[in-house]
Design a protein around this motif. Structure first.
Motif, mmCIF file in Angstrom:
data_model
loop_
_atom_site.group_PDB
_atom_site.id
_atom_site.type_symbol
_atom_site.label_atom_id
_atom_site.label_comp_id
_atom_site.label_asym_id
_atom_site.label_seq_id
_atom_site.Cartn_x
_atom_site.Cartn_y
_atom_site.Cartn_z
ATOM 1 N N VAL B 316 -37.232 -24.478 19.730
ATOM 2 C CA VAL B 316 -38.612 -24.006 19.672
ATOM 3 C C VAL B 316 -38.756 -22.635 20.333
ATOM 4 C CG1 VAL B 316 -39.443 -25.062 21.818
ATOM 5 C CG2 VAL B 316 -41.003 -24.776 19.894
ATOM 6 N N THR B 317 -37.897 -22.336 21.310
ATOM 7 C CA THR B 317 -37.974 -21.038 21.988
ATOM 8 C C THR B 317 -37.658 -19.906 21.013
ATOM 9 O OG1 THR B 317 -37.336 -22.058 24.078
ATOM 10 C CG2 THR B 317 -37.073 -19.672 23.913
ATOM 11 N N ALA B 318 -36.558 -20.085 20.266
ATOM 12 C CA ALA B 318 -36.192 -19.043 19.291
ATOM 13 C C ALA B 318 -37.299 -18.889 18.257
ATOM 14 C CB ALA B 318 -34.873 -19.408 18.616
ATOM 15 N N GLU B 319 -37.881 -20.010 17.839
ATOM 16 C CA GLU B 319 -38.958 -19.943 16.840
ATOM 17 C C GLU B 319 -40.194 -19.256 17.409
ATOM 18 O OE1 GLU B 319 -39.955 -23.630 15.030
ATOM 19 O OE2 GLU B 319 -37.888 -24.046 14.415
ATOM 20 N N PHE B 320 -40.537 -19.599 18.640
ATOM 21 C CA PHE B 320 -41.746 -19.043 19.251
ATOM 22 C C PHE B 320 -41.639 -17.517 19.378
ATOM 23 C CE2 PHE B 320 -44.110 -17.643 23.016
ATOM 24 C CZ PHE B 320 -45.370 -18.121 22.728
ATOM 25 N N VAL B 321 -40.504 -17.055 19.894
ATOM 26 C CA VAL B 321 -40.348 -15.609 20.104
ATOM 27 C C VAL B 321 -40.221 -14.890 18.762
ATOM 28 C CG1 VAL B 321 -38.975 -13.801 21.223
ATOM 29 C CG2 VAL B 321 -39.352 -15.986 22.383
ATOM 30 N N ALA B 322 -39.443 -15.482 17.837
ATOM 31 C CA ALA B 322 -39.283 -14.841 16.519
ATOM 32 C C ALA B 322 -40.631 -14.754 15.801
ATOM 33 C CB ALA B 322 -38.280 -15.617 15.678
ATOM 34 N N ALA B 323 -41.450 -15.795 15.941
ATOM 35 C CA ALA B 323 -42.761 -15.780 15.291
ATOM 36 C C ALA B 323 -43.660 -14.711 15.908
ATOM 37 C CB ALA B 323 -43.424 -17.156 15.401
ATOM 38 N N LYS B 324 -43.497 -14.506 17.200
ATOM 39 C CA LYS B 324 -44.318 -13.472 17.845
ATOM 40 C C LYS B 324 -43.881 -12.081 17.372
ATOM 41 C CE LYS B 324 -46.840 -12.275 21.806
ATOM 42 N NZ LYS B 324 -47.091 -12.636 23.189
ATOM 43 N N VAL B 325 -42.580 -11.898 17.240
ATOM 44 C CA VAL B 325 -42.060 -10.629 16.701
ATOM 45 C C VAL B 325 -42.600 -10.427 15.277
ATOM 46 C CG1 VAL B 325 -39.956 -9.443 15.937
ATOM 47 C CG2 VAL B 325 -39.977 -10.642 18.134
ATOM 48 N N TYR B 326 -42.581 -11.501 14.508
ATOM 49 C CA TYR B 326 -43.068 -11.441 13.122
ATOM 50 C C TYR B 326 -44.549 -11.066 13.090
ATOM 51 C CZ TYR B 326 -44.186 -13.187 8.400
ATOM 52 O OH TYR B 326 -44.618 -13.316 7.106
ATOM 53 N N GLY B 336 -44.760 -21.961 8.171
ATOM 54 C CA GLY B 336 -43.824 -22.839 8.874
ATOM 55 C C GLY B 336 -42.380 -22.566 8.471
ATOM 56 N N SER B 337 -42.151 -22.348 7.182
ATOM 57 C CA SER B 337 -40.778 -22.123 6.704
ATOM 58 C C SER B 337 -40.228 -20.805 7.261
ATOM 59 C CB SER B 337 -40.756 -22.101 5.177
ATOM 60 O OG SER B 337 -41.569 -21.036 4.694
ATOM 61 N N VAL B 338 -41.088 -19.807 7.317
ATOM 62 C CA VAL B 338 -40.661 -18.498 7.836
ATOM 63 C C VAL B 338 -40.332 -18.613 9.322
ATOM 64 C CG1 VAL B 338 -41.486 -16.169 8.367
ATOM 65 C CG2 VAL B 338 -41.909 -17.155 6.107
ATOM 66 N N ARG B 339 -41.178 -19.320 10.032
ATOM 67 C CA ARG B 339 -40.973 -19.505 11.472
ATOM 68 C C ARG B 339 -39.627 -20.187 11.739
ATOM 69 N NH1 ARG B 339 -44.405 -20.906 16.350
ATOM 70 N NH2 ARG B 339 -43.062 -22.355 17.458
ATOM 71 N N ALA B 340 -39.358 -21.253 11.007
ATOM 72 C CA ALA B 340 -38.113 -21.998 11.214
ATOM 73 C C ALA B 340 -36.910 -21.137 10.840
ATOM 74 C CB ALA B 340 -38.139 -23.281 10.382
ATOM 75 N N ASP B 341 -37.021 -20.449 9.728
ATOM 76 C CA ASP B 341 -35.915 -19.639 9.229
ATOM 77 C C ASP B 341 -35.589 -18.492 10.195
ATOM 78 O OD1 ASP B 341 -34.087 -18.347 7.622
ATOM 79 O OD2 ASP B 341 -35.222 -18.673 5.792
ATOM 80 N N LEU B 342 -36.624 -17.775 10.616
ATOM 81 C CA LEU B 342 -36.399 -16.662 11.545
ATOM 82 C C LEU B 342 -35.915 -17.177 12.908
ATOM 83 C CD1 LEU B 342 -39.407 -14.298 10.722
ATOM 84 C CD2 LEU B 342 -37.029 -14.064 9.995
ATOM 85 N N GLY B 343 -36.409 -18.345 13.301
ATOM 86 C CA GLY B 343 -35.954 -18.955 14.555
ATOM 87 C C GLY B 343 -34.451 -19.202 14.507
ATOM 88 N N ARG B 344 -33.976 -19.697 13.356
ATOM 89 C CA ARG B 344 -32.531 -19.933 13.202
ATOM 90 C C ARG B 344 -31.762 -18.615 13.273
ATOM 91 N NH1 ARG B 344 -33.951 -23.836 9.652
ATOM 92 N NH2 ARG B 344 -33.824 -22.454 7.842
ATOM 93 N N THR B 345 -32.267 -17.617 12.563
ATOM 94 C CA THR B 345 -31.607 -16.303 12.600
ATOM 95 C C THR B 345 -31.473 -15.810 14.039
ATOM 96 O OG1 THR B 345 -32.529 -15.721 10.448
ATOM 97 C CG2 THR B 345 -31.808 -13.893 11.828
#
Lengths: 277, 600
Positions: B316-326, B336-345
């Motif tokens: 969730v940390t990677a997703e939270f920060v990646a979503a904020k960058v996004y 939701g799909s973008v958040r999960a995908d970018l979190g994985r990246t």
């Protein structure tokens, strides 16, 4: 530091301020357990309105909501001196019973609040004490949004004043909500009504020549496009064109014998409210 | 000299056709939430302009054209791998040197400064005057207010220095990210009261801007400005202060709802003893809780770094920060799909920023109709990007940069609270929307005569004290007022006079801080339209639209602008002359006040 925000809700022609509150609050679902903050108050006001014991006699009155945002020690403002738990929890900080300005059973004001005592005794002040909900969020930001929406743990996108206005007024009623502050409060966000938000009426103006203002007014019309952000901007721009001259001129022309002082802050905002009313 | 006529018209029209020809057939609407990369045939002038607007602070048409001439991979790589670009032309912040050794550690309040001075016979580097002297503590109180005002001025200078970096940098993404981290790890000079800490924090953000999030996170949690801002000096073993751990979990890494109150309490224990000694991080072992903690389901004798690593193990940390960058670079709504995908990246890349940024900037989603020109510019972006598009080489100081953006809701180095700026639509009220246009009237028609420099202006109260003293009044009389506060002051007048201290502090601060040089914008619109070969009212309007707007104007609005300019010129063709520059500026003010100009 305390920041002040003021919201007015204009109560329209057909109901009193208290009926408005009562109706509005029931309208947004007290039955569904909402909103927590004003359940008791709302029920009491509704009962008063129904029983005809409301002191309200002016149906066109305006409701003014003042939000003091920041830190305040509520328990030392309205002191629950009748509650032993208060003294147990605050061996050092508690206001001693003999110093409390006692106004109700077990409750009283901080000794510095003499003026409040007078208002209370004259029936011009009511206190809703100890507001809260089960398992409170200790997050500053979540707590503020619960406060502004009246719905804890809800994720509700609209504010309680905005929903109230949506419930009570047709979408074409103008300036139902006026929000004085540097940015729009979540409390006034509604579905149907776009609140009029400004801080300093003197700065609520378009600069430029008359010709430039005319061209810009034409470019600032609300419109429907495929870009929702542009729609939002155009709507705010039209709102600004429609309201800024009126607000600024009304505020500038207002004369009052009341001395609001020169310190700015809440007093200055109250003067602005008085001018608009 | 305006060159003109049919040749110019053709040249301009040809470039429009060229742009249109490059616009691909793919429907950008279908690209929403599609993170697969665009290809070279998708690339166009408008998409290049979109990229430089979002990943930087916009650019002139010439600069955009250079980016458009690259492939999308080259363009994104040039932005993201910016270390390759020499930045030695950027001057370091030119400090005034307002601080002297006796001022550290700076007391939290005037009352505390006075208490310390009474106890020790000196404070803030100033000696208390001998017994029997009137206002013995006045030098200390003066110095206290001096420090507040001087820090304030130094922070204004620091903000201006940063704004000039944003304007002139060859690494625009570096500054855009530095601003992102400033909003994410929001810290305010209002509370820190020490520009040196703010400068060091700003340098920390820049050093790690596109680097490893872990390095930045550890850096910021050991950063004196942040430690001061979140009161972590009060986080000690006997009385853990949860502020720091709460904001770490809620705002910096995981987001509300993904941890318990117990995690906050236990996490706070791991950061006990993390404090600072003026400008350096300090670990006070005696205040640290070395006992076992249970944090996010794991138990051990965790220290602060351990807790950070446990946090980074959470998806969730990677997703939270990646979503904020996004949300910062792309748009408010994150699928939701973008958040999960970018979190994985982000997580798979070891929390390195570059793979995440590259993926975002190359994605179809970034160029989709949902993203293109749908953001509302932040006030800082609005002002800086306008100067960039005007080709300015330094930030004008009439009007004052800091006052201008603060008036629109964004003061650099002073975010509203630890959550940073809410951004998006919250920038806009009917009133701020008017002001977002008005500021450009101040830029295009600067009021040099009545300009008051904020770095040399006193509050009305301090000014009044100065006036009365100049009239020969005593300090007591000059500072007397009819309100409660001053009555308290009069009682203390024997030891010191607060209001006089405020005035004297201003004077000293004005003497010891470097003056901000004042100059209006160096703009030459006449030359600009000449080099664009815009020779008719229509062409001028089209050039301004092309240069400044990311979306076209409605036909009737464009026509109104053409009519306006024709009216000013008295003709449809542009004739060089003294009146031309003024007419162009009046027109430009209208373009910059259009609702469309708020879109970035």
């Amino acid at each position: 530091m305390t920041r002040t925000r003021l919201h007015h809700v204009r109560t329209g022609c057909s109901c009193s301020r208290r009926e408005f509150l009562a109706r509005g609050l029931y309208g947004i679902g007290v039955g569904a357990g909402l909103p927590f903050i004003l359940q008791q108050t709302s029920a009491a006001l509704a009962a008063q309105a129904l029983a005809g014991t409301s002191v309200e006699t002016h149906p066109n009155r305006i409701l003014v909501v003042i939000e003091l945002s920041g830190g305040n020690d509520g328990l030392n403002t309205v002191v629950p001196f009748g509650d032993a738990a208060y003294y147990r929890a605050r061996p050092m900080l508690a206001v001693r019973e003999r110093n409390v300005i006692q106004v109700a059973e077990g409750f009283g004001f901080h000794p510095s609040m003499v003026g409040f005592e007078r208002l209370y005794k004259d029936g011009l002040l009511a206190v809703v004490h100890g507001c809260g909900y089960d398992h409170p969020s200790l997050s500053h930001f979540s707590s503020m949004s619960y406060w502004h929406t009246g719905i804890p743990n809800g994720g509700e996108p609209l504010g309680w004043l905005g929903r109230l206005a949506d419930e009570a007024y047709r979408a074409d009623t103008r300036n139902v909500i006026v929000n004085l502050g540097p940015s729009q409060s979540l409390a006034v966000r509604g579905q149907k009504h776009s609140p009029l938000v400004f801080d300093d009426p003197a700065r609520f103006r378009r600069e430029g020549t008359d010709e430039q203002k005319r061209v810009l007014a034409g470019m600032s019309q609300a419109r429907s496009t495929t870009n929702p952000t542009l729609e939002f901007l155009a709507s705010a721009a039209q709102n600004a064109t429609d309201s800024s001259d009126f607000v600024r001129q009304t505020s500038a022309a207002y004369q009052t014998p009341v001395d609001y002082g020169s310190g700015g802050g809440l007093a200055a905002n109250l003067q602005r409210v008085a001018a608009l009313m | 000299m305006i060159r003109l006529a049919t040749a110019a018209v053709t040249a301009f029209a040809a470039s429009v056709i060229l742009v249109a020809a490059q616009t691909p057939g793919a429907d950008p609407g279908a690209w929403t939430n599609d993170l697969s990369p665009i290809v070279a045939s998708d690339w166009s002038y408008d998409r290049a302009a979109h990229l430089v607007e979002r990943a930087g602070f916009g650019a002139t048409p010439e600069e955009v054209a250079r980016v458009a001439a690259m492939t999308p991979e080259q363009a994104v790589n040039a932005l993201v791998s910016y270390e390759a670009i020499d930045d030695r032309d950027q001057p370091p912040f030119d400090e005034s040197g307002i601080w002297d050794p006796g001022m550290d550690p700076f007391p939290p309040s005037r009352a505390e400064a006075v208490r310390i001075a009474r106890e020790r016979g000196e404070g803030l580097g100033e000696k208390v005057l001998p017994e029997g002297t009137q206002r013995r503590l006045q030098p200390v109180v003066d110095k206290f207010f001096y420090a507040l005002t001087a820090n304030n001025i130094e922070t204004q200078r620091l903000g201006l220095w940063w704004a000039n970096r944003m304007l002139t940098t060859k690494r625009p993404l570096e500054e855009k990210l530095t601003l992102f981290w400033h909003g994410h790890f929001a810290t305010g000079q209002n509370k820190v009261r020490d520009y040196r800490k703010m400068l060091r924090q700003n340098q920390l953000f820049r050093r790690h801007a596109a680097g490893s999030f872990r390095d930045l996170l550890i850096g910021i949690l050991k950063d004196p400005a942040m430690l001061a801002y979140l009161d972590n000096a009060e986080n000690v073993k006997q009385h853990p202060n949860e502020n720091f751990a709460r904001e770490l979990l809620e705002l910096f890494t995981m987001g509300v709802g993904n941890y318990s109150e117990r995690d906050i309490r236990e996490g706070a224990r791991a950061f006990t003893g993390w404090t600072h000694d003026v400008l350096e991080f300090k670990f006070e072992a005696g205040q640290h809780d070395f006992a076992s903690k249970t944090f996010l389901g794991r138990t051990g004798n965790f220290n602060g770094e351990d807790v950070i690593d446990i946090i980074l193990e959470q998806p969730v940390t990677a997703e939270f920060v990646a979503a904020k960058v996004y949300r910062y670079f792309v748009r408010e709504d994150v699928a939701g799909s973008v958040r999960a995908d970018l979190g994985r990246t982000f997580r798979d890349g070891g929390y390195r920023m570059k793979p995440l940024l590259t993926r975002i900037f190359l994605s179809r989603d970034f160029y989709s109709a949902s993203s293109y020109a749908t953001q509302i510019k932040t006030p800082v972006h609005l002002v800086v990007s306008t100067y960039r598009k005007l080709g300015a080489r330094q930030v004008p100081t009439i009007p004052d940069f800091g006052r201008t953006t603060a008036g629109l809701g964004q003061a650099l180095l002073d975010p509203p609270n630890v959550a940073g700026w809410a951004g998006g639509r919250t920038w806009i009220t009917p009133s701020t929307l008017l002001q977002r246009g008005n500021v450009f009237r101040d830029v295009l028609f600067p009021d040099v005569g009545s300009f008051r420099p904020p770095d040399r202006s006193m509050s009305p109260t301090d000014e009044r004290v100065g006036r009365r003293l100049a009239q020969g009044m005593s300090i007591t009389d000059a500072t007397r007022e009819g309100d409660a506060e001053s009555n308290v002051m009069v009682e203390r007048d024997e030891d010191y006079n607060t209001r006089y201290g405020g005035y004297a502090g201003n004077l000293l601060a004005f003497k010891r801080t470097k003056l901000i040089p004042r100059h209006p914008a160096a703009i030459n619109l006449t030359a600009m339209i000449a080099s664009a070969r815009a020779g008719t009212a229509d062409q001028v309007v089209d050039h301004f639209i092309h240069r400044f707007l990311r979306v076209p104007l409605a036909a009737k609005d464009r026509a109104a602008l053409v009519d306006f300019l024709r009216g000013k010129l008295g003709t449809s063709t542009v004739q060089p002359g003294a009146a031309l520059e003024g007419a162009l500026r009046e027109l430009l003010y209208l373009v910059l006040s259009a609702p469309e100009y708020q879109l970035g």
